[in-house]
Write a protein that holds these residues in place. Structure first.
Motif, PDB file in Angstrom:
ATOM      1  N   MET A 166       0.833  -1.201   0.000  1.00  0.00           N
ATOM      2  CA  MET A 166       0.000   0.000   0.000  1.00  0.00           C
ATOM      3  C   MET A 166       0.869   1.252   0.000  1.00  0.00           C
ATOM      4  N   ILE A 167       1.913   1.247   0.824  1.00  0.00           N
ATOM      5  CA  ILE A 167       2.807   2.403   0.892  1.00  0.00           C
ATOM      6  C   ILE A 167       3.507   2.614  -0.441  1.00  0.00           C
ATOM      7  N   ALA A 168       4.037   1.530  -1.001  1.00  0.00           N
ATOM      8  CA  ALA A 168       4.752   1.635  -2.274  1.00  0.00           C
ATOM      9  C   ALA A 168       3.826   2.083  -3.400  1.00  0.00           C
ATOM     10  N   SER A 169       2.609   1.573  -3.412  1.00  0.00           N
ATOM     11  CA  SER A 169       1.654   1.945  -4.444  1.00  0.00           C
ATOM     12  C   SER A 169       1.322   3.429  -4.375  1.00  0.00           C
ATOM     13  N   ARG A 170       1.110   3.932  -3.173  1.00  0.00           N
ATOM     14  CA  ARG A 170       0.829   5.367  -3.014  1.00  0.00           C
ATOM     15  C   ARG A 170       2.020   6.215  -3.466  1.00  0.00           C
ATOM     16  N   ASP A 171       3.231   5.797  -3.062  1.00  0.00           N
ATOM     17  CA  ASP A 171       4.428   6.573  -3.388  1.00  0.00           C
ATOM     18  C   ASP A 171       4.695   6.597  -4.888  1.00  0.00           C
ATOM     19  N   ILE A 172       4.631   5.432  -5.526  1.00  0.00           N
ATOM     20  CA  ILE A 172       4.917   5.376  -6.958  1.00  0.00           C
ATOM     21  C   ILE A 172       3.840   6.094  -7.754  1.00  0.00           C
ATOM     22  N   SER A 173       2.581   5.889  -7.392  1.00  0.00           N
ATOM     23  CA  SER A 173       1.496   6.594  -8.083  1.00  0.00           C
ATOM     24  C   SER A 173       1.678   8.103  -7.952  1.00  0.00           C
ATOM     25  N   HIS A 174       2.061   8.549  -6.755  1.00  0.00           N
ATOM     26  CA  HIS A 174       2.316   9.975  -6.553  1.00  0.00           C
ATOM     27  C   HIS A 174       3.458  10.453  -7.451  1.00  0.00           C
ATOM     28  N   ASN A 175       4.514   9.659  -7.541  1.00  0.00           N
ATOM     29  CA  ASN A 175       5.645  10.014  -8.404  1.00  0.00           C
ATOM     30  C   ASN A 175       5.246  10.072  -9.872  1.00  0.00           C
ATOM     31  N   TRP A 176       4.236   9.305 -10.235  1.00  0.00           N
ATOM     32  CA  TRP A 176       3.746   9.286 -11.624  1.00  0.00           C
ATOM     33  C   TRP A 176       2.632  10.308 -11.855  1.00  0.00           C
ATOM     34  N   GLY A 177       2.358  11.111 -10.841  1.00  0.00           N
ATOM     35  CA  GLY A 177       1.340  12.146 -10.977  1.00  0.00           C
ATOM     36  C   GLY A 177      -0.069  11.688 -10.683  1.00  0.00           C
ATOM     37  N   GLY A 178      -0.208  10.510 -10.098  1.00  0.00           N
ATOM     38  CA  GLY A 178      -1.536   9.964  -9.828  1.00  0.00           C
ATOM     39  C   GLY A 178      -1.814   9.806  -8.349  1.00  0.00           C
ATOM     40  N   THR A 179      -3.008   9.358  -8.033  1.00  0.00           N
ATOM     41  CA  THR A 179      -3.414   9.062  -6.653  1.00  0.00           C
ATOM     42  C   THR A 179      -4.201   7.756  -6.647  1.00  0.00           C
ATOM     43  N   ILE A 180      -4.245   7.119  -5.509  1.00  0.00           N
ATOM     44  CA  ILE A 180      -5.008   5.877  -5.379  1.00  0.00           C
ATOM     45  C   ILE A 180      -6.489   6.215  -5.219  1.00  0.00           C
ATOM     46  N   PRO A 181      -7.366   5.656  -6.043  1.00  0.00           N
ATOM     47  CA  PRO A 181      -8.800   5.925  -5.902  1.00  0.00           C
ATOM     48  C   PRO A 181      -9.306   5.546  -4.509  1.00  0.00           C
ATOM     49  N   SER A 182     -10.261   6.318  -4.016  1.00  0.00           N
ATOM     50  CA  SER A 182     -10.769   6.093  -2.663  1.00  0.00           C
ATOM     51  C   SER A 182     -11.373   4.702  -2.498  1.00  0.00           C
ATOM     52  N   GLU A 183     -11.975   4.172  -3.572  1.00  0.00           N
ATOM     53  CA  GLU A 183     -12.590   2.847  -3.453  1.00  0.00           C
ATOM     54  C   GLU A 183     -11.541   1.760  -3.231  1.00  0.00           C
TER      55      GLU A 183
END
Length: 269
Positions: free
Chosen positions: A233-250
């Motif tokens: 979860m931490i890695a997914s949030r960090d990488i998505s943030h680095n790619w300009g994205g965010t994790i959907p709330s769902e």
């Protein structure tokens, strides 16, 4: 499939483990006739996408591929921004971590970081990940474009006894992933490997790839599973943030429910 597509598709058969391929071998791998394959190879060679080793007479990737890869990373940076999260993920879980990207209907390996603790570890030695048999591929089926399922169903190759090889078993596996937010491949690609993955999103807000952990099956315990999920979860949030994205709330909600349910199950067992 157009002639151009068929020619470019030949490039997908090259990898670090299979850096050079002869004409006859490529025909067998690609399941194409010799005359057509040779014609496509000639076109790729003229364009610089492949070249022929003068010593072995086998084909290998050419300089044009390197130039395009460098241009891609410079204009749409992906790999460099995964290095720190992958290192943290490998160190905290003790297992091999890797990132894949979705391009069209294929899942490609982007970066990996080997386990720093164990001599016996998962080795990521493939460049294209089967949609129906790997945690990364299943994650793409669960959270990527809907038409990926048709692509997966067209090639249900058996890798192990637990590989999903029927439409029903594959759809059941994908539905289970959609309920937890984590891709899961339990010995479905390699009998000694269990994998978990989390989806990645970029600036478009769409599914872009997955970050995964591949664990040696004999070390995979409920405690390790929980640790892997927490750090995925931490890695997914960090990488998505680095790619300009965010994790959907769902998906954040699915993760929270999955971790809570696992913790409650462990507490009562």
């Amino acid at each position: 499939m157009s002639s151009v597509t068929k020619a470019l598709d030949l490039l997908c058969h090259f990898s670090a483990a299979r850096a050079e391929i002869g004409l006859s071998q490529l025909c067998r791998i690609a399941k194409r006739d010799k005359a057509t394959t040779y014609r496509h190879l000639q076109a790729l060679e003229i364009s610089g996408f492949i070249e022929q080793n003068p010593s072995t007479k086998q084909y290998r990737l050419g300089p044009a591929v390197l130039q395009l890869a460098q241009t891609r990373e410079a204009t749409v940076p992906r790999k460099a921004s995964t290095e720190e999260p992958l290192l943290d993920l490998a160190e905290t879980t003790g297992e091999t971590a890797h990132v894949t990207v979705l391009s069209g209907t294929k899942v490609y390996g982007l970066a990996s970081c080997d386990s720093p603790r164990h001599g016996t570890r998962a080795i990521i030695d493939i460049d294209t990940f089967p949609l129906h048999a790997t945690a990364s591929g299943l994650c793409a089926l669960a959270f990527g474009p809907e038409d990926l399922m048709d692509t997966a169903l067209a090639d249900l190759t058996t890798f192990t006894q637990t590989t999903a090889t029927t439409p029903d078993t594959l759809k059941e596996a994908v539905q289970a992933i959609r309920q937890t937010g984590f891709g899961r491949a339990m010995r479905t690609y390699e009998v000694e490997i269990e994998g978990l993955s989390a989806p990645l999103f970029d600036q478009t807000g769409q599914y872009a790839g997955a970050v995964s952990v591949a664990s040696v099956a004999t070390r995979f315990t409920p405690e390790l599973e929980r640790t892997i999920k927490e750090h995925l979860m931490i890695a997914s949030r960090d990488i998505s943030h680095n790619w300009g994205g965010t994790i959907p709330s769902e998906i954040e909600g699915l993760w929270a429910n999955s971790i809570t349910a696992r913790h409650a199950l462990e507490s009562t067992s």
